[in-house]
Write a protein that holds these residues in place. Structure first.
Motif, PDB file in Angstrom:
ATOM      1  N   ASP A  19      12.403 -50.538  20.807  1.00 32.66           N
ATOM      2  CA  ASP A  19      13.763 -50.324  20.699  1.00 32.66           C
ATOM      3  C   ASP A  19      14.317 -50.896  19.528  1.00 32.66           C
ATOM      4  OD1 ASP A  19      13.924 -48.797  23.032  1.00 32.66           O
ATOM      5  OD2 ASP A  19      14.661 -50.584  23.982  1.00 32.66           O
ATOM      6  N   ALA A  20      13.871 -52.319  19.274  1.00 33.37           N
ATOM      7  CA  ALA A  20      14.420 -52.755  17.908  1.00 33.37           C
ATOM      8  C   ALA A  20      13.831 -52.146  16.678  1.00 33.37           C
ATOM      9  CB  ALA A  20      13.642 -54.148  18.110  1.00 33.37           C
ATOM     10  N   VAL A  21      12.675 -51.642  16.852  1.00 33.89           N
ATOM     11  CA  VAL A  21      11.931 -50.924  15.804  1.00 33.89           C
ATOM     12  C   VAL A  21      12.650 -49.924  15.410  1.00 33.89           C
ATOM     13  CG1 VAL A  21      10.035 -49.657  14.999  1.00 33.89           C
ATOM     14  CG2 VAL A  21       9.502 -51.731  16.135  1.00 33.89           C
ATOM     15  N   ALA A  22      13.156 -48.999  16.612  1.00 32.16           N
ATOM     16  CA  ALA A  22      13.890 -47.750  16.425  1.00 32.16           C
ATOM     17  C   ALA A  22      15.370 -48.019  15.678  1.00 32.16           C
ATOM     18  CB  ALA A  22      13.936 -46.984  17.612  1.00 32.16           C
ATOM     19  N   ARG A  23      15.729 -49.216  15.888  1.00 28.20           N
ATOM     20  CA  ARG A  23      17.145 -49.726  15.486  1.00 28.20           C
ATOM     21  C   ARG A  23      16.760 -50.008  14.142  1.00 28.20           C
ATOM     22  NH1 ARG A  23      17.706 -51.918  20.441  1.00 28.20           N
ATOM     23  NH2 ARG A  23      17.272 -54.258  19.348  1.00 28.20           N
ATOM     24  N   GLY A  24      15.731 -50.279  13.595  1.00 22.79           N
ATOM     25  CA  GLY A  24      15.499 -50.820  12.066  1.00 22.79           C
ATOM     26  C   GLY A  24      14.663 -51.964  11.731  1.00 22.79           C
ATOM     27  N   ALA A  25      13.850 -52.571  12.829  1.00 25.02           N
ATOM     28  CA  ALA A  25      13.088 -53.698  12.849  1.00 25.02           C
ATOM     29  C   ALA A  25      11.585 -53.024  12.236  1.00 25.02           C
ATOM     30  CB  ALA A  25      13.013 -54.384  13.875  1.00 25.02           C
ATOM     31  N   ARG A  26      10.965 -53.946  11.521  1.00 28.37           N
ATOM     32  CA  ARG A  26       9.679 -53.730  11.250  1.00 28.37           C
ATOM     33  C   ARG A  26       8.836 -54.572  12.243  1.00 28.37           C
ATOM     34  NH1 ARG A  26       8.134 -55.452   5.545  1.00 28.37           N
ATOM     35  NH2 ARG A  26       8.864 -52.953   5.263  1.00 28.37           N
ATOM     36  N   LEU A  27       7.985 -53.980  12.775  1.00 27.29           N
ATOM     37  CA  LEU A  27       6.877 -54.567  13.870  1.00 27.29           C
ATOM     38  C   LEU A  27       5.391 -54.805  13.043  1.00 27.29           C
ATOM     39  CD1 LEU A  27       5.731 -55.565  16.619  1.00 27.29           C
ATOM     40  CD2 LEU A  27       5.437 -53.295  17.238  1.00 27.29           C
ATOM     41  N   VAL A  28       4.796 -55.779  13.157  1.00 31.46           N
ATOM     42  CA  VAL A  28       3.348 -56.026  12.084  1.00 31.46           C
ATOM     43  C   VAL A  28       2.567 -56.304  13.137  1.00 31.46           C
ATOM     44  CG1 VAL A  28       2.246 -57.320  10.314  1.00 31.46           C
ATOM     45  CG2 VAL A  28       4.763 -56.871  10.200  1.00 31.46           C
ATOM     46  N   THR A  29       1.629 -55.730  13.375  1.00 37.06           N
ATOM     47  CA  THR A  29       0.560 -56.135  14.310  1.00 37.06           C
ATOM     48  C   THR A  29      -0.851 -56.430  13.451  1.00 37.06           C
ATOM     49  OG1 THR A  29      -0.097 -53.699  14.751  1.00 37.06           O
ATOM     50  CG2 THR A  29       1.107 -54.685  16.545  1.00 37.06           C
ATOM     51  N   LEU A  30      -1.471 -57.437  13.696  1.00 40.15           N
ATOM     52  CA  LEU A  30      -2.400 -58.073  12.675  1.00 40.15           C
ATOM     53  C   LEU A  30      -3.713 -58.189  13.725  1.00 40.15           C
ATOM     54  CD1 LEU A  30      -0.521 -61.049  11.011  1.00 40.15           C
ATOM     55  CD2 LEU A  30      -1.432 -58.922  10.257  1.00 40.15           C
ATOM     56  N   TYR A  31      -4.785 -57.449  13.112  1.00 39.17           N
ATOM     57  CA  TYR A  31      -6.136 -57.916  13.602  1.00 39.17           C
ATOM     58  C   TYR A  31      -6.308 -57.675  15.204  1.00 39.17           C
ATOM     59  CZ  TYR A  31     -11.057 -59.670  13.828  1.00 39.17           C
ATOM     60  OH  TYR A  31     -12.100 -59.911  14.204  1.00 39.17           O
ATOM     61  N   HIS A  32      -6.274 -56.707  15.930  1.00 36.17           N
ATOM     62  CA  HIS A  32      -6.338 -56.464  17.174  1.00 36.17           C
ATOM     63  C   HIS A  32      -7.818 -55.945  17.415  1.00 36.17           C
ATOM     64  CE1 HIS A  32      -2.687 -57.568  18.946  1.00 36.17           C
ATOM     65  NE2 HIS A  32      -2.027 -57.209  17.915  1.00 36.17           N
ATOM     66  N   ARG A  33      -8.538 -56.587  18.620  1.00 32.57           N
ATOM     67  CA  ARG A  33      -9.755 -55.762  19.097  1.00 32.57           C
ATOM     68  C   ARG A  33      -9.556 -55.199  20.371  1.00 32.57           C
ATOM     69  NH1 ARG A  33     -12.744 -61.351  20.407  1.00 32.57           N
ATOM     70  NH2 ARG A  33     -10.486 -61.374  21.363  1.00 32.57           N
ATOM     71  N   PRO A  34     -10.408 -53.861  20.773  1.00 40.02           N
ATOM     72  CA  PRO A  34     -10.087 -53.273  21.764  1.00 40.02           C
ATOM     73  C   PRO A  34     -10.032 -54.170  23.175  1.00 40.02           C
ATOM     74  CG  PRO A  34     -11.798 -52.282  20.573  1.00 40.02           C
ATOM     75  CD  PRO A  34     -11.264 -53.509  19.832  1.00 40.02           C
ATOM     76  N   MET A  35     -10.747 -55.156  23.364  1.00 36.52           N
ATOM     77  CA  MET A  35     -10.776 -55.995  24.335  1.00 36.52           C
ATOM     78  C   MET A  35      -9.523 -56.911  24.533  1.00 36.52           C
ATOM     79  SD  MET A  35     -12.804 -57.085  21.889  1.00 36.52           S
ATOM     80  CE  MET A  35     -14.684 -56.806  22.057  1.00 36.52           C
ATOM     81  N   ASP A  36      -8.520 -56.836  23.454  1.00 35.79           N
ATOM     82  CA  ASP A  36      -7.259 -57.630  23.335  1.00 35.79           C
ATOM     83  C   ASP A  36      -6.125 -56.868  24.028  1.00 35.79           C
ATOM     84  OD1 ASP A  36      -8.442 -59.764  21.775  1.00 35.79           O
ATOM     85  OD2 ASP A  36      -7.760 -58.875  19.829  1.00 35.79           O
ATOM     86  N   HIS A  37      -6.545 -56.068  25.021  1.00 38.15           N
ATOM     87  CA  HIS A  37      -5.605 -55.454  25.711  1.00 38.15           C
ATOM     88  C   HIS A  37      -4.778 -54.504  24.916  1.00 38.15           C
ATOM     89  CE1 HIS A  37      -6.766 -57.586  29.187  1.00 38.15           C
ATOM     90  NE2 HIS A  37      -6.491 -58.889  28.448  1.00 38.15           N
ATOM     91  N   TRP A  38      -5.271 -54.053  23.828  1.00 44.53           N
ATOM     92  CA  TRP A  38      -4.598 -53.005  22.962  1.00 44.53           C
ATOM     93  C   TRP A  38      -4.672 -51.507  23.687  1.00 44.53           C
ATOM     94  CZ3 TRP A  38      -2.462 -53.272  18.446  1.00 44.53           C
ATOM     95  CH2 TRP A  38      -1.935 -51.805  17.874  1.00 44.53           C
ATOM     96  N   GLY A  39      -3.565 -51.165  23.846  1.00 43.44           N
ATOM     97  CA  GLY A  39      -3.348 -49.923  24.708  1.00 43.44           C
ATOM     98  C   GLY A  39      -1.995 -48.919  24.106  1.00 43.44           C
ATOM     99  N   PRO A  40      -1.795 -48.059  24.875  1.00 41.17           N
ATOM    100  CA  PRO A  40      -0.876 -47.066  24.451  1.00 41.17           C
ATOM    101  C   PRO A  40       0.808 -47.837  24.261  1.00 41.17           C
ATOM    102  CG  PRO A  40      -1.892 -46.013  26.314  1.00 41.17           C
ATOM    103  CD  PRO A  40      -2.399 -47.404  26.213  1.00 41.17           C
ATOM    104  N   ASP A  41       0.784 -49.004  24.844  1.00 34.86           N
ATOM    105  CA  ASP A  41       2.218 -49.672  24.767  1.00 34.86           C
ATOM    106  C   ASP A  41       2.202 -50.722  23.550  1.00 34.86           C
ATOM    107  OD1 ASP A  41       0.318 -51.296  25.843  1.00 34.86           O
ATOM    108  OD2 ASP A  41       1.804 -52.141  27.237  1.00 34.86           O
ATOM    109  N   ALA A  42       0.901 -50.544  22.805  1.00 34.77           N
ATOM    110  CA  ALA A  42       0.784 -51.623  21.666  1.00 34.77           C
ATOM    111  C   ALA A  42       1.338 -51.132  20.262  1.00 34.77           C
ATOM    112  CB  ALA A  42      -0.617 -52.038  21.605  1.00 34.77           C
ATOM    113  N   ALA A  43       1.573 -49.834  20.299  1.00 37.36           N
ATOM    114  CA  ALA A  43       2.016 -49.204  18.798  1.00 37.36           C
ATOM    115  C   ALA A  43       3.273 -48.237  19.197  1.00 37.36           C
ATOM    116  CB  ALA A  43       0.693 -48.552  18.272  1.00 37.36           C
TER     117      ALA A  43
END
Length: 150
Positions: free
Chosen positions: A2-26
């Motif tokens: 929601d914050a991104v939709a309102r104008g924020a920037r979300l930065v994700t750094l160096y994730h591995r698949p086993m770090d619970h990366w899923g559809p809700d991570a991006a």
């Protein structure tokens, strides 16, 4: 998101698949590459091609130059993104080891409403303790709002 939709920037750094990366991570679907052996650039001095040289993430507040990709340690990055919809994510760099095909999943940006998500799989966590100037300048750009209209 929601914050991104309102104008924020979300930065994700160096994730591995086993770090619970899923559809809700991006904000848009993005698949982390596995096995890492196929989605990495191990040579710290391997070629880097800037795909969008005028993009604000590469120009504000620090204009990045070829010198910013020199002096890196260990590897350029691992677990580059493997899959995404081309209309959702824009790759900003192509990174490669010598003799291998360029990979474009190391630094991507997706717009979402008035904001954006930046996904960076470059090994900044190795570069910053080694005081690599280009990596520090890149991280400042990713976190800065200068040049960002969100």
């Amino acid at each position: 998101f929601d914050a991104v939709a309102r104008g924020a920037r979300l930065v994700t750094l160096y994730h591995r698949p086993m770090d619970h990366w899923g559809p809700d991570a991006a904000v848009r679907p993005l698949t982390i590459g596995t096995p890492s052996l196929r989605f990495r650039a191990c040579e710290p001095d391997g070629p880097v091609t800037v795909l969008e040289p005028t993009h604000p993430l590469l120009t504000h507040p620090n204009p990045l130059s070829p010198a910013d990709w020199q002096g890196w340690v260990r590897e350029r990055g691992l677990y580059f993104a493997q899959g995404w919809h081309s209309g959702d994510w824009r790759p900003l760099l192509a990174v490669q080891d010598r003799g291998e095909e360029p990979l474009v999943g190391s630094l991507l940006v997706a717009d979402h409403g008035a904001g954006q998500q930046v996904h960076c799989a470059l090994a900044l966590h190795h570069q910053l303790p080694a005081l690599v100037p280009g990596a520090a300048r890149l991280l400042v750009n990713l976190l800065s709002t200068e040049g960002f209209s969100g």
